[in-house]
Design an enzyme around this catalytic site. Sequence first.
Site, PDB file in Angstrom:
ATOM      1  N   TRP A  85       0.850  -1.182   0.000  1.00 31.82           N
ATOM      2  CA  TRP A  85       0.000   0.000   0.000  1.00 31.82           C
ATOM      3  C   TRP A  85       0.886   1.233   0.000  1.00 31.82           C
ATOM      4  O   TRP A  85       1.593   1.492   0.970  1.00 31.82           O
ATOM      5  CB  TRP A  85      -0.942   0.029   1.209  1.00 31.82           C
ATOM      6  CG  TRP A  85      -1.860   1.235   1.162  1.00 31.82           C
ATOM      7  CD1 TRP A  85      -2.196   1.972   0.059  1.00 31.82           C
ATOM      8  CD2 TRP A  85      -2.536   1.857   2.262  1.00 31.82           C
ATOM      9  NE1 TRP A  85      -3.040   3.002   0.388  1.00 31.82           N
ATOM     10  CE2 TRP A  85      -3.267   2.956   1.729  1.00 31.82           C
ATOM     11  CE3 TRP A  85      -2.598   1.587   3.622  1.00 31.82           C
ATOM     12  CZ2 TRP A  85      -4.044   3.789   2.540  1.00 31.82           C
ATOM     13  CZ3 TRP A  85      -3.364   2.411   4.422  1.00 31.82           C
ATOM     14  CH2 TRP A  85      -4.097   3.497   3.888  1.00 31.82           C
ATOM     15  N   ARG A  86       0.834   1.980  -1.091  1.00 36.22           N
ATOM     16  CA  ARG A  86       1.550   3.243  -1.207  1.00 36.22           C
ATOM     17  C   ARG A  86       0.680   4.340  -0.589  1.00 36.22           C
ATOM     18  O   ARG A  86      -0.110   4.990  -1.268  1.00 36.22           O
ATOM     19  CB  ARG A  86       1.865   3.521  -2.667  1.00 36.22           C
ATOM     20  CG  ARG A  86       3.078   2.758  -3.204  1.00 36.22           C
ATOM     21  CD  ARG A  86       4.379   3.371  -2.719  1.00 36.22           C
ATOM     22  NE  ARG A  86       4.448   4.766  -3.097  1.00 36.22           N
ATOM     23  CZ  ARG A  86       4.864   5.207  -4.287  1.00 36.22           C
ATOM     24  NH1 ARG A  86       5.288   4.358  -5.203  1.00 36.22           N
ATOM     25  NH2 ARG A  86       4.887   6.491  -4.553  1.00 36.22           N
ATOM     26  N   GLU A 125      12.313  10.635  -3.496  1.00 38.21           N
ATOM     27  CA  GLU A 125      12.597   9.321  -4.080  1.00 38.21           C
ATOM     28  C   GLU A 125      11.430   8.807  -4.914  1.00 38.21           C
ATOM     29  O   GLU A 125      11.208   7.604  -5.019  1.00 38.21           O
ATOM     30  CB  GLU A 125      13.001   8.338  -2.979  1.00 38.21           C
ATOM     31  CG  GLU A 125      14.242   8.803  -2.222  1.00 38.21           C
ATOM     32  CD  GLU A 125      14.993   7.706  -1.497  1.00 38.21           C
ATOM     33  OE1 GLU A 125      14.754   6.512  -1.790  1.00 38.21           O
ATOM     34  OE2 GLU A 125      15.838   8.040  -0.645  1.00 38.21           O
ATOM     35  N   HIS A 162      16.124   4.920  -3.663  1.00 41.70           N
ATOM     36  CA  HIS A 162      15.615   5.106  -5.020  1.00 41.70           C
ATOM     37  C   HIS A 162      16.307   6.301  -5.654  1.00 41.70           C
ATOM     38  O   HIS A 162      16.446   7.353  -5.029  1.00 41.70           O
ATOM     39  CB  HIS A 162      14.105   5.367  -5.016  1.00 41.70           C
ATOM     40  CG  HIS A 162      13.314   4.286  -4.341  1.00 41.70           C
ATOM     41  ND1 HIS A 162      13.249   4.176  -2.975  1.00 41.70           N
ATOM     42  CD2 HIS A 162      12.568   3.270  -4.855  1.00 41.70           C
ATOM     43  CE1 HIS A 162      12.487   3.126  -2.675  1.00 41.70           C
ATOM     44  NE2 HIS A 162      12.081   2.567  -3.791  1.00 41.70           N
ATOM     45  N   LYS A 172      16.561  -2.703  -0.200  1.00 32.64           N
ATOM     46  CA  LYS A 172      15.973  -2.454  -1.523  1.00 32.64           C
ATOM     47  C   LYS A 172      16.683  -1.298  -2.213  1.00 32.64           C
ATOM     48  O   LYS A 172      16.889  -0.244  -1.617  1.00 32.64           O
ATOM     49  CB  LYS A 172      14.482  -2.124  -1.406  1.00 32.64           C
ATOM     50  CG  LYS A 172      13.811  -1.841  -2.749  1.00 32.64           C
ATOM     51  CD  LYS A 172      12.404  -1.287  -2.589  1.00 32.64           C
ATOM     52  CE  LYS A 172      11.835  -0.910  -3.959  1.00 32.64           C
ATOM     53  NZ  LYS A 172      10.579  -0.150  -3.839  1.00 32.64           N
TER      54      LYS A 172
END
Length: 277
Positions: free
Chosen positions: A51-52, A90, A148, A175
């Site tokens: 869920w963003r 990001e 990111h 990540k």
Amino acid sequence: MQSFKTIELHGQPIAGGKFPLICIPLIGCTFDELMAELALVLPKKPDVLEWRVDFFEQIGDVAAVIAAVKAIKSEAGEIPLLFTRRSTMEGGEEIALNEDQVIALYVAVCASQSIDLIDYEMANDTANIARVRAAAKSNDIKLVLSFHNFSCTPGLDTLVDKFLTAQQLGADVAKVAVMPHDQDDVLTLLAATRQASKKLHIPLVSMSMGAYGSVTRFFGWIFGSALTFAIGAHSSAPGQVPIEDLNTVLGILQRSRGVQSAWPAYGYPMKANAEPK
């Protein structure tokens, strides 16, 4: 021979050790949009949902966020839920919260025990990372520390260092996602993934974004990436592909490499932490 590092919850690998896992993001702006999106996504059987929350119009209302996350988890059942606020620095959506308010939201969501994993960017202040890590750990939630870069692909050593930094900061999963300008950048990301997978004690997730990088979503797992993102209803990042296409290609790749696949369509059980020959 190096073994793959699978992402675990409560001491057990997700989806029986399937590698890679497929995660579908949810980006609905309202509660009703989220539920409608979820209804479209669940029949596609993702291994993980993300869920963003930075897309959510009521992100400033902690009670509304917790109500939504509980509703998602109730519908998702056994599918693990990753909770993510992606910052504008990001690639995320602009929100009306300062970082202290984001941390308070994270702490409250962790305390609700309605999520399984939580993403926080390792570029944040180390004190804030420690607060998120403590909230996650006390509620048996796995911490994904992420990096990111939507403008370029840093050099090989820098990327490997990002993975290692995540581990040093106490991540359960590291990540890294970057934007390539050419095919050489894609190769750099894959090489960094491979090198880091040999050094880290935790699982990692990597991807090269955009049109050039879309291939990494199909075969990044060969280099050690434990999870890949796919489109269920809507894309949350450039280069994502529909889950149906991803499942097809992953199945073909794994069969061609003689790997005991975990894809339900092919009916092969996969032994956790098994490396393809």
